[in-house]
Design an enzyme around this catalytic site. Structure first.
Site, PDB file in Angstrom:
ATOM      1  CB  SER A   1      -0.894   0.006   1.234  1.00  0.00           C
ATOM      2  OG  SER A   1      -0.126   0.343   2.371  1.00  0.00           O
ATOM      3  CE  LYS A   2      -1.290   6.956  -2.770  1.00  0.00           C
ATOM      4  NZ  LYS A   2      -0.849   6.227  -3.965  1.00  0.00           N
ATOM      5  NE  ARG A   3       0.269   0.628   5.928  1.00  0.00           N
ATOM      6  CZ  ARG A   3       0.959  -0.498   5.997  1.00  0.00           C
ATOM      7  NH1 ARG A   3       2.142  -0.522   6.555  1.00  0.00           N
ATOM      8  NH2 ARG A   3       0.460  -1.616   5.495  1.00  0.00           N
ATOM      9  CG  HIS A   4       4.610  -1.149   1.780  1.00  0.00           C
ATOM     10  ND1 HIS A   4       3.267  -1.440   1.862  1.00  0.00           N
ATOM     11  CD2 HIS A   4       5.221  -1.898   2.721  1.00  0.00           C
ATOM     12  CE1 HIS A   4       3.086  -2.348   2.817  1.00  0.00           C
ATOM     13  NE2 HIS A   4       4.251  -2.630   3.347  1.00  0.00           N
ATOM     14  N   GLY A   5       5.629   3.335   0.257  1.00  0.00           N
ATOM     15  CA  GLY A   5       6.302   4.245  -0.673  1.00  0.00           C
ATOM     16  C   GLY A   5       5.594   4.250  -2.009  1.00  0.00           C
TER      17      GLY A   5
END
Ligand code: GLU
Length: 443
Positions: A217-221
């Site tokens: 997800s976005k949390r991973h960059g």
């Protein structure tokens, strides 16, 4: 029978890693088997679908080198390729089921009647035998069988229904998509059965996880394909990297191009194990591809990032700039990083910002001036000549080459590490080297 594989994105966002991965595996399979790759736009969610997203998805695919044979922009024998342009087909087919007593109208919608005890098992090419029965299609609250909505009261088809109509009419032979769709497959099989149609083969692809083993997800960059482009990754490496998520080319073969991958690809060798998105691996792959590029191609990749740094790229000819990148060898994991590492060939400004010459001991300055004067007097401005001259000079003076070469490196590049400094000097040219040394009062 000719393979017909399709990528069926909903234009409700950019092309993400997951979508790019699905598109790529469909493309690989179509190319591997000499079949067709079809792009179908699933835009029945009218509120969230936009023409801009459709455009971004298509250009993202093009960037990755995933060309399609049939699609909304290209047409083809089984179009239209946008679901919003196929509404009549969905309605007609729903009416057919209604006339046969298999579907019924309720509150303006058309629903498919789910009967108990229908075998909906299938052999997934990746996940193997999946056993299910219609009895599993339960309504969460009543625990009774839950009928399937085909057409909603607003006239729009549901995903599970439209996908069956389209895959059948478009003569899709292989449905290759994310494993999150395994649970939708029984419903779709039920509809194939109701129409008396032969279902396609299904191949579900493993989930992509971040390094922390959580769903990507976005949390991973960066998650959209374009973010990778903007960070300086090459399409060839993103392609290579995505192809390795859930598949291997065998024999520890990690670096390959599209042609090689499509010659080796096997759907049956896709793993069920979730694939881990490892940015270090992407960096490694990108660096390998960057190294293999010819100098002019590498130059075209690096130029935009030099410009982004505000460097006067237009002030130099391409042969000079390509020569600089050749000198850089395998340095830099991305075009952006390489641009940053090599800024001093394009301009002296960043060098000045990095290095002030304040740290040069006063005691060393006269010697340095003498040394640089000797270098600048070298009749033939070539790396070997400069180096030979420098060696002879330090030997004669009993000085340490390191002190002199290091200062030269700082004055020319502003950096502690660089390619061979005499090669850098040779490429920069006598005039530019003199200008930089003069600026620092070193000649
Ligand atoms: N539009 C669907 C999605 O984006 C397609 C799923 C499928 O390939 O059947 O998930």
């Amino acid at each position: 029978m000719e393979t017909r594989a399709r990528f069926a994105p909903s234009p409700t966002g950019a092309l993400h890693i997951g979508g790019g991965h699905t598109a790529l595996f469909n493309w690989l399979w179509a190319r591997r088997t000499g079949g067709k790759f079809i792009l179908r736009i699933e835009d029945t969610d009218r509120a969230r679908s936009t023409a801009e997203y459709e455009e971004t998805i298509m250009s993202g695919m093009t960037w990755l080198g995933l060309d399609w044979d049939e699609g909304p922009d290209k047409g083809g024998p089984r179009g239209p390729y946008r679901q919003s342009e196929r509404l009549d087909l969905y309605r007609e087919h729903a009416e057919r089921l209604t006339a046969e007593g298999k579907a019924y109208r309720a509150e303006g919608a058309i629903l498919f009647r789910v009967l108990p005890d229908v075998d909906l098992s299938f052999d997934d090419i990746v996940y193997g035998r999946i056993e299910t029965k219609s009895d599993g299609l339960k309504d969460r609250e009543s625990e009774g069988l839950k009928d399937i909505v085909l057409i909603k009261s607003d006239g729009m088809p549901t995903y599970n229904y439209a996908v069956v109509i389209d895959d059948h009419l478009m003569e899709i032979t292989h449905v290759i998509r994310g494993e999150d769709h395994i649970s939708n497959t029984p419903k779709q099989l039920l509809l194939y059965g109701a129409f008396g149609w032969k279902p396609p083969r299904f191949a579900h692809l493993p989930m992509i996880l971040g390094k922390d083993k959580k769903k990507l997800s976005k949390r991973h960059g960066a998650t959209s394909v374009y973010e990778f482009r903007d960070m300086g990754y090459m399409p060839d490496s993103v392609f290579n990297f995505l192809a390795l998520l859930g598949w291997s080319a065998g024999e520890d073969r990690e670096i390959f191009d599209r042609r090689e991958a499509s010659a080796l690809f096997e759907l049956s060798r896709v793993t069920r194990k979730p694939a881990v998105f490892d940015p270090d691996k992407l960096n490694f792959i990108n660096q390998e591809h960057l190294k293999r590029l010819d100098p002019m191609a590498r130059l075209e990749l690096v130029k935009p990032f030099w410009r982004e740094l505000g460097l006067p790229v237009g002030g130099h000819d391409d042969a000079y700039l390509a020569g600089a990148l050749t000198l850089m060898g395998g340095r830099g994991q991305t075009a952006k990083e390489l641009a940053g590492f090599s800024d001093y060939y394009v301009s002296f400004e960043p060098v000045k910002e990095r290095w002030t010459a304040e740290g040069v001991p006063d005691g060393l300055r006269p010697g340095l001036r003498e040394f640089f004067a000797a270098l600048l007097a070298e009749p033939e401005w070539a790396a070997e000549k400069l180096e030979a001259r420098a060696r002879a000079w330090v030997e004669e003076k009993g000085a340490k080459m390191k002190d002199y070469a290091m200062t030269l490196r700082f004055a020319l590049t502003g950096m502690k590490v660089s390619p061979g400094i005499f090669e850098v000097a040779a490429l920069l040219g006598r005039g530019e080297v003199r200008r930089r040394l003069e600026f620092y009062g070193l000649c």
